[in-house]
Motif scaffolding. Structure first.
Motif, mmCIF file in Angstrom:
data_model
loop_
_atom_site.group_PDB
_atom_site.id
_atom_site.type_symbol
_atom_site.label_atom_id
_atom_site.label_comp_id
_atom_site.label_asym_id
_atom_site.label_seq_id
_atom_site.Cartn_x
_atom_site.Cartn_y
_atom_site.Cartn_z
ATOM 1 N N GLU A 32 0.824 -1.210 0.000
ATOM 2 C CA GLU A 32 0.000 0.000 0.000
ATOM 3 C C GLU A 32 0.856 1.257 0.000
ATOM 4 N N ALA A 33 1.932 1.240 0.771
ATOM 5 C CA ALA A 33 2.779 2.428 0.893
ATOM 6 C C ALA A 33 3.548 2.713 -0.388
ATOM 7 N N TYR A 34 3.923 1.662 -1.115
ATOM 8 C CA TYR A 34 4.729 1.835 -2.330
ATOM 9 C C TYR A 34 3.940 1.461 -3.576
ATOM 10 N N THR A 35 2.654 1.719 -3.566
ATOM 11 C CA THR A 35 1.789 1.306 -4.670
ATOM 12 C C THR A 35 2.197 1.894 -6.008
ATOM 13 N N LEU A 36 2.902 3.037 -5.993
ATOM 14 C CA LEU A 36 3.318 3.681 -7.238
ATOM 15 C C LEU A 36 4.778 3.392 -7.579
ATOM 16 N N ASP A 43 6.726 0.339 -8.519
ATOM 17 C CA ASP A 43 6.799 -1.084 -8.853
ATOM 18 C C ASP A 43 8.210 -1.634 -8.709
ATOM 19 N N ASP A 44 9.219 -0.833 -9.085
ATOM 20 C CA ASP A 44 10.593 -1.317 -9.014
ATOM 21 C C ASP A 44 10.989 -1.651 -7.579
ATOM 22 N N PHE A 45 10.626 -0.777 -6.645
ATOM 23 C CA PHE A 45 10.963 -1.049 -5.242
ATOM 24 C C PHE A 45 10.252 -2.309 -4.755
ATOM 25 N N LEU A 46 8.974 -2.456 -5.099
ATOM 26 C CA LEU A 46 8.219 -3.624 -4.648
ATOM 27 C C LEU A 46 8.803 -4.910 -5.226
ATOM 28 N N ALA A 47 9.219 -4.872 -6.499
ATOM 29 C CA ALA A 47 9.828 -6.053 -7.102
ATOM 30 C C ALA A 47 11.119 -6.398 -6.362
ATOM 31 N N TRP A 48 11.922 -5.404 -6.070
ATOM 32 C CA TRP A 48 13.179 -5.595 -5.335
ATOM 33 C C TRP A 48 12.886 -6.174 -3.948
ATOM 34 N N PHE A 49 11.896 -5.591 -3.265
ATOM 35 C CA PHE A 49 11.547 -6.002 -1.912
ATOM 36 C C PHE A 49 11.111 -7.464 -1.869
#
Length: 209
Positions: free
Chosen positions: A61-65, A67-73
């Motif tokens: 929810e916090a990084y919904t915009l 995508d690169d960070f979420l993929a890394w995470f």
């Protein structure tokens, strides 16, 4: 045998077009997989499965915009899950971690590679890769032979002991109660593997060991 109706597909296409007026067929296919994914019907994960941020938000929810960070995470977490699952097996066979086994397994599948080729295949810098190869050689799991065309180069292969260890580890990995792809069905597995392969091939062109 009756022919399946195309009406449900057309209905979903109209719904997709209403939500994404500029969308194309490829985006529709991805959207369809997402909306029909049986995992969406599964119960929500426990709160501890995702980091709790300010105001009770979760990472997604916090990084919904971003995508690169979420993929890394999430890719990083998946790697740590694999290390956790395989740690007892790796320790039993004297490996410091999965990387050492991956080096050994790939040497067995490659055609007498050089040390540099093995490091590149494992996307590992030369300093770290050479340390791993030295440890495998000291344990008698791999051996060096001269290159017939270049006396300065050495070729690597598994020893009989190394091949035996690879077989034993594969057998134990197959018996693990947890698997990397969890309970994904065959289409989802193939879709994920195609995506991972694409990302691997894309990033490898920029990689410099």
């Amino acid at each position: 045998m009756s022919t399946p109706s195309a009406v449900p597909l057309l209905t979903e296409w109209e719904r997709f077009c209403a939500e994404h007026p500029q969308g194309d067929l490829r985006e529709f296919a991805i959207w369809l997989l997402t909306h029909l994914d049986p995992l969406r019907a599964s119960p929500p994960p426990p709160a501890e499965a995702e980091a709790q941020l300010q105001a009770g938000q979760r990472v997604l929810e916090a990084y919904t915009l971003d995508d690169d960070f979420l993929a890394w995470f999430f890719a990083g977490r998946l790697t740590r899950y694999v290390r956790f699952y395989t740690k007892p097996i790796m320790a039993e066979h004297g490996f410091a971690g999965p990387d050492e086994f991956l080096f050994l397994a790939l040497i067995g599948e490659m055609d007498r590679p050089t040390k540099k080729e093995v490091c590149a295949a494992n996307v590992t810098d030369l300093t770290t890769g050479m340390d791993i190869l030295r440890r495998l050689q000291r344990r008698g799991l791999i051996q060096e032979t001269p290159d017939e065309r270049d006396a300065r180069a050495k070729r690597l292969s598994l020893t009989e002991q190394g091949a035996q260890v690879v077989r034993q580890v594969y057998e134990q990995l197959e018996q693990m109660p947890q698997v990397v792809l969890a309970d994904l069905d065959a289409p989802d597995r193939q879709h994920l593997l195609r995506t991972l392969r694409y990302l691997n091939n894309y990033h490898f062109q920029f990689y410099r060991p």
